[in-house]
Design a protein around this motif. Structure first.
Motif, short mmCIF file in Angstrom:
data_model
loop_
_atom_site.label_atom_id
_atom_site.label_comp_id
_atom_site.label_asym_id
_atom_site.label_seq_id
_atom_site.Cartn_x
_atom_site.Cartn_y
_atom_site.Cartn_z
N LEU A 1 0.84 -1.20 0.00
CA LEU A 1 0.00 0.00 0.00
C LEU A 1 0.87 1.25 0.00
CD1 LEU A 1 -2.69 -0.93 2.68
CD2 LEU A 1 -3.00 -0.87 0.20
N PRO A 2 0.51 2.25 -0.78
CA PRO A 2 1.20 3.54 -0.68
C PRO A 2 1.08 4.07 0.74
CG PRO A 2 -0.23 3.46 -2.62
CD PRO A 2 -0.55 2.24 -1.79
N GLY A 3 2.15 4.68 1.20
CA GLY A 3 2.17 5.16 2.58
C GLY A 3 2.70 4.14 3.56
N PHE A 4 2.84 2.90 3.08
CA PHE A 4 3.35 1.82 3.93
C PHE A 4 4.52 1.11 3.25
CE2 PHE A 4 -0.92 2.64 5.33
CZ PHE A 4 -0.85 2.55 6.71
N GLY A 5 5.30 1.86 2.50
CA GLY A 5 6.52 1.33 1.91
C GLY A 5 6.44 0.92 0.46
N MET A 6 5.26 0.94 -0.13
CA MET A 6 5.15 0.48 -1.51
C MET A 6 5.90 1.39 -2.48
SD MET A 6 1.73 -0.60 -3.60
CE MET A 6 1.85 -1.50 -5.14
N GLU A 7 5.97 2.69 -2.16
CA GLU A 7 6.68 3.61 -3.04
C GLU A 7 8.14 3.22 -3.21
OE1 GLU A 7 3.61 6.03 -0.67
OE2 GLU A 7 4.97 4.33 -0.34
N GLY A 8 8.68 2.54 -2.20
CA GLY A 8 10.07 2.10 -2.27
C GLY A 8 10.33 1.12 -3.39
N LEU A 9 9.28 0.47 -3.88
CA LEU A 9 9.45 -0.48 -4.98
C LEU A 9 9.85 0.22 -6.27
CD1 LEU A 9 6.37 -2.81 -4.37
CD2 LEU A 9 8.73 -3.12 -3.60
N ALA A 10 9.68 1.54 -6.32
CA ALA A 10 10.07 2.31 -7.51
C ALA A 10 11.47 2.88 -7.39
CB ALA A 10 9.07 3.44 -7.74
N ASP A 11 12.12 2.68 -6.26
CA ASP A 11 13.46 3.25 -6.02
C ASP A 11 14.52 2.31 -6.60
OD1 ASP A 11 15.77 4.39 -5.14
OD2 ASP A 11 15.25 4.38 -3.01
N VAL A 12 14.98 2.61 -7.80
CA VAL A 12 15.95 1.73 -8.47
C VAL A 12 17.30 1.74 -7.77
CG1 VAL A 12 14.82 1.89 -10.71
CG2 VAL A 12 16.56 3.57 -10.09
N THR A 13 17.60 2.77 -6.98
CA THR A 13 18.88 2.82 -6.28
C THR A 13 18.95 1.81 -5.14
OG1 THR A 13 18.18 4.55 -4.73
CG2 THR A 13 19.11 5.25 -6.84
N HIS A 14 17.78 1.26 -4.76
CA HIS A 14 17.74 0.25 -3.71
C HIS A 14 17.04 -1.02 -4.18
CE1 HIS A 14 18.52 3.94 -1.35
NE2 HIS A 14 19.13 3.13 -0.50
N GLY A 15 17.22 -1.32 -5.46
CA GLY A 15 16.69 -2.58 -5.99
C GLY A 15 15.26 -2.53 -6.47
N GLY A 16 14.68 -1.34 -6.57
CA GLY A 16 13.32 -1.22 -7.05
C GLY A 16 13.19 -1.48 -8.53
N ALA A 17 11.96 -1.57 -9.00
CA ALA A 17 11.67 -1.88 -10.41
C ALA A 17 11.63 -0.59 -11.23
CB ALA A 17 10.34 -2.61 -10.52
N TRP A 18 12.46 -0.49 -12.26
CA TRP A 18 12.54 0.71 -13.07
C TRP A 18 11.24 1.00 -13.82
CZ3 TRP A 18 11.50 0.47 -18.24
CH2 TRP A 18 11.54 -0.79 -18.84
N TYR A 19 10.50 -0.06 -14.14
CA TYR A 19 9.32 0.14 -14.98
C TYR A 19 8.18 0.86 -14.24
CZ TYR A 19 7.57 -4.08 -12.65
OH TYR A 19 7.18 -5.00 -11.72
#
Length: 298
Positions: free
Chosen positions: A172-190
């Motif tokens: 869920l946004p607000g509970f860490g999901m935004e971090g999945l977009a952080d490519v500098t920490h292994g997130g998904a670029w897409y």
């Protein structure tokens, strides 16, 4: 109540996952009134024993399928890059004891994808109105992946619609999901790519199959060949239509800006329905997320 379950590198989604879903739904079974909606012909992939429907609600047209003739109702909501077809193995198994519905979110699959809003709040209202249209009472709600905020909003704001919530590899946004977009920490670029205005439409048109086969599914599937040629053809068919990425674009854009709103909603409207979480590559991420937005943990 929240129960957690993790599936790692398990190709047999028709066994353990179904057992947990089936047991939960049977435990919470309520009698419902049966009413089938008018069904329509379908040009894409289909299954024996299911019906295809289109319904105009909330300013759009949703496509959904139905199966089963008795038992408590189940509503399956897909993630990305998927459609209702993501559940084609589960549907016949659940339909043996339940009335099953699987929807294409607005902008996905064979649902309409014209100009309009494609955020999680709008999609949640779509599902609320779809449940009213089905007229089968509250449902066992299952959400996967990017549909997390959509199904959470529904369960939190319309508890009368939801008998239980099953969360499959979702955050869920607000509970860490935004971090999945952080490519500098292994997130998904897409994620950022899909959320960039105008970019996916410009670069993915005509390259849908390449993106799905060479980028998306290899990154998401722990089991080789989990997505078959038949599956791929069906997903490519719908993502290749004009503005075929609009639903995904809307939900990823929504994900990156609605964190404060989702967090505030979770504080004021925790989910009271029993919750089952199913994790995979994300480990305890889904369980930890849902534990923060439910009234109790079991």
């Amino acid at each position: 109540m929240l129960e957690t379950h993790t599936e790692k590198d398990n190709p047999d989604v028709d066994s353990s996952c179904i057992r947990h879903l089936g047991c939960l739904f049977s435990y919470l079974d309520n009698s419902v009134v049966e009413r089938w909606n008018m069904h329509t012909a379908h040009a894409g992939a289909t299954l024996t024993g299911i019906r295809h429907h289109h319904v105009e609600i909330n300013g759009t047209t949703l496509h959904y399928v139905s199966a089963g003739t008795s038992g408590s109702p189940v509503l399956l909501v897909h993630g990305f890059p998927e459609t209702w077809w993501a559940f084609h193995k589960l549907i016949p198994l659940l339909a043996a004891k339940h009335r099953v519905f699987a929807a294409d979110l607005r902008g996905f699959g064979d649902s309409a994808n014209g100009q309009g809003d494609y955020d999680s709040k709008t999609s949640s209202e779509d599902l609320h109105q779809l449940i009213a249209h089905l007229d089968v009472g509250p449902v066992h709600l299952t959400g996967q992946d990017i549909s997390g905020a959509t199904v959470f909003r529904l369960a939190a704001t319309h508890p009368e619609n939801v008998l239980s919530l099953t969360a499959i590899e979702m955050g869920l946004p607000g509970f860490g999901m935004e971090g999945l977009a952080d490519v500098t920490h292994g997130g998904a670029w897409y994620i950022g790519f899909l959320a960039a205005p105008g970019v996916p439409e410009m670069l993915l048109a005509g390259r849908e199959r390449d993106f799905l086969t060479k980028v998306a599914y290899p990154a998401m599937c722990a089991v080789p060949d989990a997505v078959t040629v038949t599956d791929l053809d069906e997903f490519v068919r719908t993502y290749s239509r004009p503005d075929g990425w609009r639903g995904a674009i809307g939900l990823y854009q929504s994900m990156l800006k609605e964190g404060l709103e989702i967090k505030a909603l979770a504080q004021s409207h925790k989910v009271n329905a029993p919750v089952l979480t199913i994790g995979a590559g994300g480990g305890p991420f889904t369980a930890n997320t849902m534990a923060a937005v439910t009234t109790s943990v079991h």
